[in-house]
Scaffold this active site. Structure first.
Site, PDB file in Angstrom:
ATOM      1  N   ASP A 211       0.844  -1.215   0.000  1.00 54.07           N
ATOM      2  CA  ASP A 211       0.000   0.000   0.000  1.00 54.07           C
ATOM      3  C   ASP A 211       0.873   1.255   0.000  1.00 54.07           C
ATOM      4  O   ASP A 211       1.704   1.430   0.889  1.00 54.07           O
ATOM      5  CB  ASP A 211      -0.892  -0.025   1.253  1.00 54.07           C
ATOM      6  CG  ASP A 211      -2.050   0.951   1.172  1.00 54.07           C
ATOM      7  OD1 ASP A 211      -2.015   1.861   0.323  1.00 54.07           O
ATOM      8  OD2 ASP A 211      -2.997   0.812   1.978  1.00 54.07           O
ATOM      9  N   HIS A 302     -10.172  -1.302  -7.070  1.00 55.93           N
ATOM     10  CA  HIS A 302      -9.873  -0.087  -6.297  1.00 55.93           C
ATOM     11  C   HIS A 302      -8.946   0.861  -7.051  1.00 55.93           C
ATOM     12  O   HIS A 302      -9.199   2.066  -7.107  1.00 55.93           O
ATOM     13  CB  HIS A 302      -9.255  -0.488  -4.954  1.00 55.93           C
ATOM     14  CG  HIS A 302      -8.937   0.651  -4.046  1.00 55.93           C
ATOM     15  ND1 HIS A 302      -9.917   1.433  -3.451  1.00 55.93           N
ATOM     16  CD2 HIS A 302      -7.747   1.163  -3.626  1.00 55.93           C
ATOM     17  CE1 HIS A 302      -9.331   2.358  -2.691  1.00 55.93           C
ATOM     18  NE2 HIS A 302      -8.020   2.212  -2.788  1.00 55.93           N
TER      19      HIS A 302
HETATM   20  C1  HEM Z   1      -4.323   2.811  -4.123  1.00 50.44           C
HETATM   21  C2  HEM Z   1      -5.696   0.109  -0.373  1.00 50.44           C
HETATM   22  C3  HEM Z   1      -8.827   3.553   0.983  1.00 50.44           C
HETATM   23  C4  HEM Z   1      -7.366   6.284  -2.702  1.00 50.44           C
HETATM   24  C5  HEM Z   1      -4.426   1.789  -3.225  1.00 50.44           C
HETATM   25  C6  HEM Z   1      -3.674   0.558  -3.277  1.00 50.44           C
HETATM   26  C7  HEM Z   1      -4.049  -0.186  -2.217  1.00 50.44           C
HETATM   27  C8  HEM Z   1      -5.049   0.559  -1.494  1.00 50.44           C
HETATM   28  C9  HEM Z   1      -3.538  -1.568  -1.839  1.00 50.44           C
HETATM   29  C10 HEM Z   1      -2.662   0.168  -4.360  1.00 50.44           C
HETATM   30  C11 HEM Z   1      -1.258   0.565  -4.053  1.00 50.44           C
HETATM   31  C12 HEM Z   1      -1.020   2.048  -4.034  1.00 50.44           C
HETATM   32  O1  HEM Z   1      -0.912   2.691  -5.082  1.00 50.44           O
HETATM   33  O2  HEM Z   1      -0.961   2.580  -2.916  1.00 50.44           O
HETATM   34  C13 HEM Z   1      -6.660   0.823   0.322  1.00 50.44           C
HETATM   35  C14 HEM Z   1      -7.320   0.355   1.521  1.00 50.44           C
HETATM   36  C15 HEM Z   1      -8.192   1.320   1.903  1.00 50.44           C
HETATM   37  C16 HEM Z   1      -8.090   2.389   0.937  1.00 50.44           C
HETATM   38  C17 HEM Z   1      -7.060  -0.975   2.204  1.00 50.44           C
HETATM   39  C18 HEM Z   1      -9.127   1.392   3.085  1.00 50.44           C
HETATM   40  C19 HEM Z   1      -8.955   0.708   4.193  1.00 50.44           C
HETATM   41  C20 HEM Z   1      -8.714   4.594   0.097  1.00 50.44           C
HETATM   42  C21 HEM Z   1      -9.473   5.811   0.163  1.00 50.44           C
HETATM   43  C22 HEM Z   1      -9.048   6.586  -0.876  1.00 50.44           C
HETATM   44  C23 HEM Z   1      -8.042   5.835  -1.597  1.00 50.44           C
HETATM   45  C24 HEM Z   1     -10.527   6.152   1.210  1.00 50.44           C
HETATM   46  C25 HEM Z   1      -9.497   7.978  -1.286  1.00 50.44           C
HETATM   47  C26 HEM Z   1     -10.698   8.458  -1.148  1.00 50.44           C
HETATM   48  C27 HEM Z   1      -6.416   5.587  -3.379  1.00 50.44           C
HETATM   49  C28 HEM Z   1      -5.710   6.118  -4.535  1.00 50.44           C
HETATM   50  C29 HEM Z   1      -4.848   5.113  -4.960  1.00 50.44           C
HETATM   51  C30 HEM Z   1      -5.030   3.995  -4.041  1.00 50.44           C
HETATM   52  C31 HEM Z   1      -5.881   7.496  -5.156  1.00 50.44           C
HETATM   53  C32 HEM Z   1      -3.900   5.168  -6.147  1.00 50.44           C
HETATM   54  C33 HEM Z   1      -4.649   4.762  -7.392  1.00 50.44           C
HETATM   55  C34 HEM Z   1      -3.765   4.797  -8.609  1.00 50.44           C
HETATM   56  O3  HEM Z   1      -2.982   3.854  -8.818  1.00 50.44           O
HETATM   57  O4  HEM Z   1      -3.837   5.764  -9.350  1.00 50.44           O
HETATM   58  N1  HEM Z   1      -5.263   1.757  -2.122  1.00 50.44           N
HETATM   59  N2  HEM Z   1      -7.156   2.051   0.002  1.00 50.44           N
HETATM   60  N3  HEM Z   1      -7.866   4.628  -0.979  1.00 50.44           N
HETATM   61  N4  HEM Z   1      -5.985   4.315  -3.120  1.00 50.44           N
HETATM   62 FE1  HEM Z   1      -6.605   3.158  -1.608  1.00 50.44          FE
END
Ligand code: HEM
Length: 393
Positions: A211, A302
């Site tokens: 993450d 996601h």
């Molecule tokens: C990407 C997990 C909540 C926005 C990711 C990734 C994971 C992840 C594993 C892919 C690796 C990375 O690029 O960091 C989670 C989990 C969440 C959560 C477990 C809640 C417990 C959120 C929330 C937001 C968010 C609430 C915004 C409102 C993003 C964005 C990316 C991302 C913008 C990058 C997307 C891209 O590759 O362009 N998240 N996330 N995430 N997450 Fe989350």
């Protein structure tokens, strides 16, 4: 052993070693002790935004006491800034030093302050309320927010690579606020401890996913414009932070086979590589297809739903920590993510992305948003100055 900027793969941020030059024994013994890593409190930005996550975090919000007003708030921010600067250098807290962290160095301590919308009314400075705080965050589908653990006049993020160091800083700040502000809520979180992996790597969350991979990075085109606010005057060069306590429904999640978990995120669990191919840092190809013509990164994955490309360019710098907080009445673990995201403007960052995630993200079936906050994060204080000076002077 320097505190790297935003975890693996990024340019290292120069951080000092408290207590001067290391002795030759220490050099011979390898990397300097974790305790000696320092992050300066003073600078253009507050510390605790651009640095990679420390192993521990204390998050808290304070409410001003009745009658504190603008003068009391100025007094508090001066006192807190002075203390945070001393602790970051590895010195005594001064007033209310309680010796909880007596034997430890600063352990990369950072203290970051934010101002909630309610602060401006409490302190009688509504004329200075930044437009982005004028309306609260909207309600999102599925929100189950506990107001007692949300919002607050002042937000404090304390990061350190040692739990005693982080707790010490919180306790001192709390006692130094006596009579001016009181704790409204407090939460503790963690991420990976430096040195736990053979080489610096992106951390994992409690769902087991890598993450933080596709965070914007300093030095990238337009980074500052996406993360730092250009006004109003007192906030220029600062930021806005959105905080969400997001519980993970881990029993349900862990019942999913790994390949289905991977399709929920759009990345491989083992190494975080996008399902469109390549390695962890290969850009995700949202148009990429499997041999059977289906999308490699599913429509409800996601990373597709959250991507800037799906949200008119909306971008934020995510800097969250895991939490684990005992059992819920139904016997399940109270655990998840203390989501923290910095951005130039929440209307072009968190809000459009979360609107979309709440409806269209297959990950949201495994999450419950339980607390929330939006705060203006003033720019950093210059040497001898305090956070919020341009607002309160
Ligand atoms: C990407 C997990 C909540 C926005 C990711 C990734 C994971 C992840 C594993 C892919 C690796 C990375 O690029 O960091 C989670 C989990 C969440 C959560 C477990 C809640 C417990 C959120 C929330 C937001 C968010 C609430 C915004 C409102 C993003 C964005 C990316 C991302 C913008 C990058 C997307 C891209 O590759 O362009 N998240 N996330 N995430 N997450 Fe989350």
């Amino acid at each position: 052993s320097r505190r790297t900027l935003l975890g693996s793969g990024a340019a290292g941020l120069a951080v000092g070693v408290a207590g001067g030059v290391l002795g030759s024994e220490a050099v011979a013994a390898g990397p300097e002790p974790l305790g000696r890593v320092t992050v300066p409190f003073h600078g253009a930005q507050q510390a605790g935004i651009l640095q990679g996550q420390q192993a521990r975090v204390q998050l808290a919000a304070f409410d001003l006491a009745a009658g504190t007003g603008r003068d009391g708030l100025r007094q508090l921010m001066k006192r807190w800034s002075g203390t945070a600067a001393r602790l970051a250098r590895g010195e005594s807290a001064g007033e209310h030093e309680n010796q909880i962290a007596l034997d430890a160095g600063p352990c990369a301590l950072t203290v970051t302050f934010g101002f909630g919308a309610s602060l401006f009314a409490e302190a009688g400075i509504t004329g200075q309320l930044p437009p982005a705080l004028a309306a609260p965050l909207p309600d999102f589908p599925g929100d189950a927010l506990d107001r007692a653990r949300s919002d607050g006049d002042l937000w404090v993020q304390i990061g350190a690579d040692d739990a005693l160091v982080a707790f010490h800083a919180l306790r001192v700040l709390q006692q130094q606020a006596a009579g001016l502000a009181a704790l409204r809520w407090q939460m503790a979180g963690f991420s990976r401890t430096p040195g736990a992996t053979d080489r610096p790597m992106t951390g994992r969350n409690l769902m087991g996913q890598v993450d933080g991979t596709n965070n914007p990075r300093p030095g990238q085109d337009g980074f500052a414009a996406k993360v730092f606010a250009d006004g109003p005057g007192w906030l220029a060069g600062g930021s806005y932070v959105v905080f969400r306590r997001i519980r993970m429904l881990l029993d349900n999640w862990e019942n999913l086979p790994t390949d289905r978990q991977e399709r929920v995120i759009g990345r491989r669990k083992s190494d975080g590589a996008p399902l469109s191919g390549g390695g962890e840092t290969t850009p995700a190809d949202l148009a990429g297809q499997n041999a059977d013509g289906t999308l490699a990164i599913p429509a409800d994955a996601h990373i597709r739903v959250a991507a800037p490309a799906s949200n008119g360019g909306a971008t934020m710098l995510r800097r969250g920590f895991s939490y684990q907080d005992g059992l819920l009445p139904d016997g399940s673990l109270d655990a998840g993510l203390l989501f923290i995201a910095f951005q130039a403007d929440p209307a072009r960052g968190f809000v459009p992305v979360q609107r979309k995630l709440a409806r269209a993200d297959s990950l949201s079936r495994f999450l419950r948003h339980e607390a929330s906050g939006l705060y203006a994060v003033p720019p950093g204080a210059p040497e001898g100055g305090y956070v919020g000076q341009a607002l309160l002077e």
